[in-house]
Scaffold this active site. Sequence first.
Site, short mmCIF file in Angstrom:
data_model
loop_
_atom_site.label_atom_id
_atom_site.label_comp_id
_atom_site.label_asym_id
_atom_site.label_seq_id
_atom_site.Cartn_x
_atom_site.Cartn_y
_atom_site.Cartn_z
N TRP B 327 0.84 -1.20 0.00
CA TRP B 327 0.00 0.00 0.00
C TRP B 327 0.88 1.26 0.00
O TRP B 327 0.55 2.26 -0.62
CB TRP B 327 -0.90 0.00 1.25
CG TRP B 327 -1.69 1.26 1.42
CD1 TRP B 327 -2.90 1.55 0.86
CD2 TRP B 327 -1.33 2.40 2.21
NE1 TRP B 327 -3.31 2.80 1.25
CE2 TRP B 327 -2.37 3.35 2.07
CE3 TRP B 327 -0.25 2.73 3.01
CZ2 TRP B 327 -2.36 4.59 2.71
CZ3 TRP B 327 -0.22 3.96 3.65
CH2 TRP B 327 -1.26 4.87 3.50
N HIS B 328 2.02 1.16 0.67
CA HIS B 328 2.89 2.34 0.76
C HIS B 328 3.52 2.71 -0.56
O HIS B 328 3.84 3.87 -0.80
CB HIS B 328 4.00 2.11 1.80
CG HIS B 328 3.54 2.33 3.20
ND1 HIS B 328 2.95 1.33 3.94
CD2 HIS B 328 3.56 3.42 4.00
CE1 HIS B 328 2.63 1.80 5.13
NE2 HIS B 328 2.98 3.07 5.19
N GLY B 329 3.74 1.75 -1.40
CA GLY B 329 4.35 2.10 -2.68
C GLY B 329 4.49 0.90 -3.57
O GLY B 329 4.56 -0.25 -3.12
N TYR B 491 5.10 11.25 3.45
CA TYR B 491 3.95 10.38 3.25
C TYR B 491 3.04 10.83 2.12
O TYR B 491 2.12 10.12 1.76
CB TYR B 491 3.17 10.21 4.56
CG TYR B 491 3.41 8.84 5.15
CD1 TYR B 491 4.64 8.53 5.71
CD2 TYR B 491 2.45 7.85 5.11
CE1 TYR B 491 4.89 7.26 6.21
CE2 TYR B 491 2.69 6.59 5.62
CZ TYR B 491 3.91 6.30 6.16
OH TYR B 491 4.16 5.04 6.65
N PHE B 494 2.72 8.34 -0.73
CA PHE B 494 2.01 7.08 -0.58
C PHE B 494 0.53 7.27 -0.83
O PHE B 494 -0.24 6.42 -0.79
CB PHE B 494 2.26 6.47 0.81
CG PHE B 494 3.72 6.42 1.14
CD1 PHE B 494 4.61 5.83 0.25
CD2 PHE B 494 4.21 6.99 2.29
CE1 PHE B 494 5.96 5.80 0.54
CE2 PHE B 494 5.56 6.96 2.59
CZ PHE B 494 6.44 6.36 1.70
#
Lengths: 316, 494
Positions: B327-329, B491, B494
């Site tokens: 999900w973060h990247g 952030y 993301f």
Amino acid sequence: MRGYFFSVIGGALAVVLAKAVFIATVDPIGRLGWNHGGIYFALEREQKESAVKWRGHDAVFFTNSKLSMQDPAELDAYRWFNFAAGGMRIEEMAGFVEAYVRDQSACVLGLDVWMMHAGHPPVTEVAHPRPWFAWLPSYLTSWRSFFRTTGTLQRRWAGVSPVITSGGFLDATLFAERLARKNIGGDAEWDFWFEQNLMSNFVYCEKRLTMLKQIRDTLKQRGVKLVVFLHPQHEQALQFLERPEFAAHQKRFLKDLRGIFPVVVDLTKEYPDDRFYFTNDRLHYFPWVSTEFLNARVIPLLEQTSHDARAMEGGE
Amino acid sequence: MLFNSHIFILFFLPITLLGYYWLGARFGSRICKVWLVAASLFYYAWWNPAYLAILVASILVNYGFGFALSSTADSVMRKRVLILGIVLNLAALAYYKYANFFVDNIQVWFGLDWTLKTIILPLAISFFTFQQIAFLCDAAKGETREYRFMDYCLFVTFFPQLIAGPIVHHKEMMPQFAREDTYRMRWDNLSIGLTLFTIGLFKKVMIADSIAGYSTPVFTLAQGGEFTPGAFDAWSAALAYTFQIYFDFSGYSDMALGLGRLFGIRLPMNFFSPYKSASIIEFWRRWHITLSRFLRDYLYFPLGGNRKGPVRRQINLMITMLLGGFWHGAGWTFIIWGGLHGLYLVLNHFWRMLMGKKDDTMAWPVRAVCVVVTFFFVVVSWVFFRAEAIEPALTMLKGMAGMNEAELVVNKMSAYYWIIAALIISWALPNAIQVTAAFQPSYEIEREDQAPMPRWQRWMHWQPNRIWATAMAVVLALCVLSLSKVTEFLYFQF
């Protein structure tokens, strides 16, 4: 709670405003238009971006540091503004033309093949024209402006000459003094310098041709006459340019330019001798050289160009 | 427009705030909501107006699905609508965030010559997509009431949380939007909001941005492949990044909480001194709390959670963390980061099973050792999170293990002064939530370990008095005067 809220806001505002007023009063890089004591600290392009708004002119020239020392008052035919800045890139020229060349009558671009090098570092943030709400708070509150302000006051009181004169160009004497301190002297050192800084890993950047076309189209649309010239080069630089691996780039660049612009003046080989250049500097010719070739070879061509469609047919 | 920019602090925020309370006093809450939604959309569009259409479309589609779900009695139909809604949301996310990643990997694995132009990731798509998926899931369970369209728009777009969270839940936001007194100006809201915003701004501008100068050059050079950092550089860069990301993101979250409160809205807290954690389980209760909550409620529990036996529990944990990393990247380094944390959690649960002890029952020396050990593992995982590819991450880790011979030293000793200062702040000082605890700075999230401040720190409790006002005024001024180089929040990507 109410007292607390207003104390925090009021206290912070008081500190911020005090600093802003101090900087605004001195206007160290002339951004607000009331610096008359000269510029002591500024990236040239920062100062140009400010000065272009305040200094009356009807023609402008863009190029790199080679014309930074050109006094616009010595140029013929128009009231010129010097928009040259050290290391100026084509991306920057396109941005500045878009933002600031609107009502002028004429524009001159000074180029050389190294401006097409894809390996140039990315354009810095100051190179892009920004709206007032983006630059004004930053100018009035940043520590850089603050230290420039205190430094300006210190130098004025000490009687030091400004770096950028009231005509908006670099002081040639100061420039020569700085060069002397750089201490790049003999042929061998300059060979090494050219090799390292201009020739190594040269990659011809196609994308910049699109930007040059964009400049041409913008100026055409705005009815601004345009002439492009290629900078004169020192004989030692010419030796590098004539190397087979590099000559092809130079030839192609000239061909591309002639395909884009109606009038291109190639001065590459016109002033090769040492006597035209600063001592210890084989990149920058003296301001009298540029005054000579601009008045004799470049500016007269502006008269021959007109911004009707016919004149532009010579283009792409 | 970033929270740490002049344009936001000097223009957008004061205008939006004044307009909000003026409209509230004159025309009532409905116009107030319209104003706030318009301001939030303007805030979003400032970055790239073209992507505003995606946000608006996402809101309209999801509100439509939510309406359909809450008005359908047929459970089969409801399930179908829910699946369609989730698939559409994930498809948008997959296209904008992961398409390039998948195509690149297919090219490498199968040698296919597929090309896809680079797709620019719309800002905050991961955040608003998750928020709305949660809404749809709850709508299908009949847990959403008939929300008004403007309330729903505000729930998704409310600018303090729009770009990088906290990931808010409709149950905690909608009732606040529906209350009339939310739109009435209250000095306590303004004072606490301003204090939280100032603390967050300080963390971002004065700490995170300063310490970034010690991590970015080393990681960038390692990325280039021509530089192998020695232990000095590798450790200083990894530790600097560990604190950069913490102060950056927790600073952003404090600012978001403060901004919410300025508008009379309590947002859920996102950080609670995560580096004080004595275990990875505790770390995930303190780090990006709203994401952990989302992953727990909408991924881990639906997978079966811990209801299907210990083995399945570990598998579920691993899946949840791997997807959390992804999900973060869209990159393998993020997947490895998630996988590492999954592994840490599995080992942590296993350890607890063996020892049968919880973190809060430890004697303080044992806890101190556990905090250091946990911190070490977290630092190691951040190396993967920060590096842009696996190879430079391994180079950095080798450097940290002393296996590289340093030909060049990039960082100066001052890196460690900053790191020590950041360590003291992270380990020894209370967080913004604890400091302002008496005034309920955030929306309450059920927590078992929300420790109050130790007795010796109680003098640091925020009070609306002259000392605090002077301190906050100085800090705010200092931050505003240091904003000339605006840096993005980590952030945001993301």
